[in-house]
Scaffold this active site. Sequence first.
Site, short mmCIF file in Angstrom:
data_model
loop_
_atom_site.label_atom_id
_atom_site.label_comp_id
_atom_site.label_asym_id
_atom_site.label_seq_id
_atom_site.Cartn_x
_atom_site.Cartn_y
_atom_site.Cartn_z
N TRP A 153 -79.66 -15.50 -19.91
CA TRP A 153 -80.34 -16.38 -20.85
C TRP A 153 -79.94 -17.84 -20.74
CZ3 TRP A 153 -76.21 -18.49 -23.08
CH2 TRP A 153 -75.06 -17.70 -23.25
N LYS A 177 -86.42 -8.50 -14.31
CA LYS A 177 -86.15 -8.34 -15.73
C LYS A 177 -85.44 -9.62 -16.19
CE LYS A 177 -82.74 -6.95 -18.05
NZ LYS A 177 -82.85 -7.93 -19.20
N ALA A 178 -86.20 -10.47 -16.85
CA ALA A 178 -85.60 -11.68 -17.41
C ALA A 178 -84.98 -11.35 -18.76
CB ALA A 178 -86.66 -12.76 -17.55
N GLY A 230 -75.17 -13.02 -13.59
CA GLY A 230 -74.63 -12.67 -14.90
C GLY A 230 -73.13 -12.49 -14.87
N GLU A 252 -74.45 -13.13 -8.11
CA GLU A 252 -73.96 -14.45 -8.51
C GLU A 252 -73.35 -14.27 -9.89
OE1 GLU A 252 -74.01 -18.71 -9.86
OE2 GLU A 252 -75.12 -17.07 -10.77
N CYS A 286 -72.15 -21.01 -15.66
CA CYS A 286 -71.14 -20.26 -14.90
C CYS A 286 -70.27 -21.16 -14.04
CB CYS A 286 -71.81 -19.17 -14.05
SG CYS A 286 -73.09 -19.78 -12.94
N GLU A 383 -63.16 -16.68 -19.05
CA GLU A 383 -64.17 -17.72 -19.00
C GLU A 383 -64.68 -18.00 -20.41
OE1 GLU A 383 -68.37 -18.63 -16.63
OE2 GLU A 383 -67.75 -16.56 -17.00
#
Length: 481
Positions: A153, A177-178, A230, A252, A286, A383
């Site tokens: 998102w 799949k968004a 993700g 990624e 990220c 993170e």
Amino acid sequence: MTEPTYPTLRMYIDGAWCEGGDGRTAPVVNPANEKTLGEVPLATAADLDRALAASVTGFEAWSATPVAERTAILHEAADRLTARADRVGRLMSTEQGKPFREARGEALRVANTLRWDADDARRAYGRVIPSAPGTLLSVRREPIGPVAAFTPWNFPAGSPMRKIAAALSAGCSIVIKASEETPGTACEIVRCFDEAGLPAGALNLVFGEPAEVSAHLIAAPQTRLVAFTGSIPVGKLLAAAAGQAMKPSLMELGGHAPVIVCADADPVAAAKRAAAAKFANAGQVCTSPSRFLVHASLVEAFTEAFTEAAEEVVIGDGLAEGVTMGPLANDRRLAAMEELVADAVGRGAKVRCGGFRLDRPGYFFAPTVLTGVPDEARIMSEEPFGPVAPITSFTDLDDALRTANALPYGLAAYGFTESAATAERLVRGLEAGILSINHCGGSVHEAPSGGVKSSGYGREGGPEGLDAYLVTKRVSHLLEA
């Protein structure tokens, strides 16, 4: 700026917009006011099977389309996206929270990503290899087949387009799949391809329960490649599922990007550039700089300048005039920020500014600067993915490099120095797939991005960006029977 009318959300399967087979939906929430914008349809297993079947027929049609025709369609889609960048930007800001300027820039940037990939596919050259008389030995590069892709998102246009552009440019079909939290932007992107004349089935957009959808699409025999952006934990699960099915994957994943500010750097310039990157998209990037290792001789000057930049951030609804940082995208990130700050303070860290949720509707968290953060604080190994910046000091560059590389992450890293020799030490010493010196630059479509170690494998962008979507085929042709 007024909030745009939120569209009626649909999935896109085999060239047609549709609802979910059983009518299930999930709410989409505006993070700036916590109000429901609309309902996103959730796919059933039958819906996913239709998308998979469509991806097979779509692949047959799209891969057989001459590359010049494919390129023309993709450029038309890019032009349509460019033309509606304002609308897409407003929609993205409404459902994700980022300021309109950032959102509009993202829409324009991904249109150029599509143009780049479409043109680069025309240079996916094979070769003829010298061989014995009467034999033609060659290497061909061909599209791998239908792709299953999954995106998050935080970049509602950027993440889906990097998968869609590479797949379609290479001649593949794709089922993507968004995110169910930012579905409107994905629908607008797909609409550009639909209007540009993309063959039915070449691009399919679904939403649904993430675990259910990923398990179904990855295991399906039609799927030839799995592409994911993700978190590391989810990435490991999807990579394992792909490996179990002997399917290649492109991962990624997350990072925890160190910033090393060397003794010869300009601490004020470094702080201003680092702060601008840290608070972009409310830190939900990220590659966001997230651990600041500053030489002891500069740490106070750096901290003062960084804190000043943090206090100048204008927080509010991304559609409001003058806002430079919107809300966090969801309540999960808000809770995570509160927990990380409380943990650091409980272990002895000091709050120079921020450190709290704003007392208003929406998922707003103040830009936060922490100093004196001990290594055992969670934020030094987890993170943050939010607007919290821990600053620590070092006296020896080798020690700073060891600290930077101590975590299992290796996506991005940053260094500040005015010495070419020191810059080369940083380049050679930092374990990361993306490295910026004297700035905190983001991804660009003309160069590869990707991680090392637990931050994933494979590359997106640049000439390397199509590699995962192409199969290298060796052909030996005996000319004389």
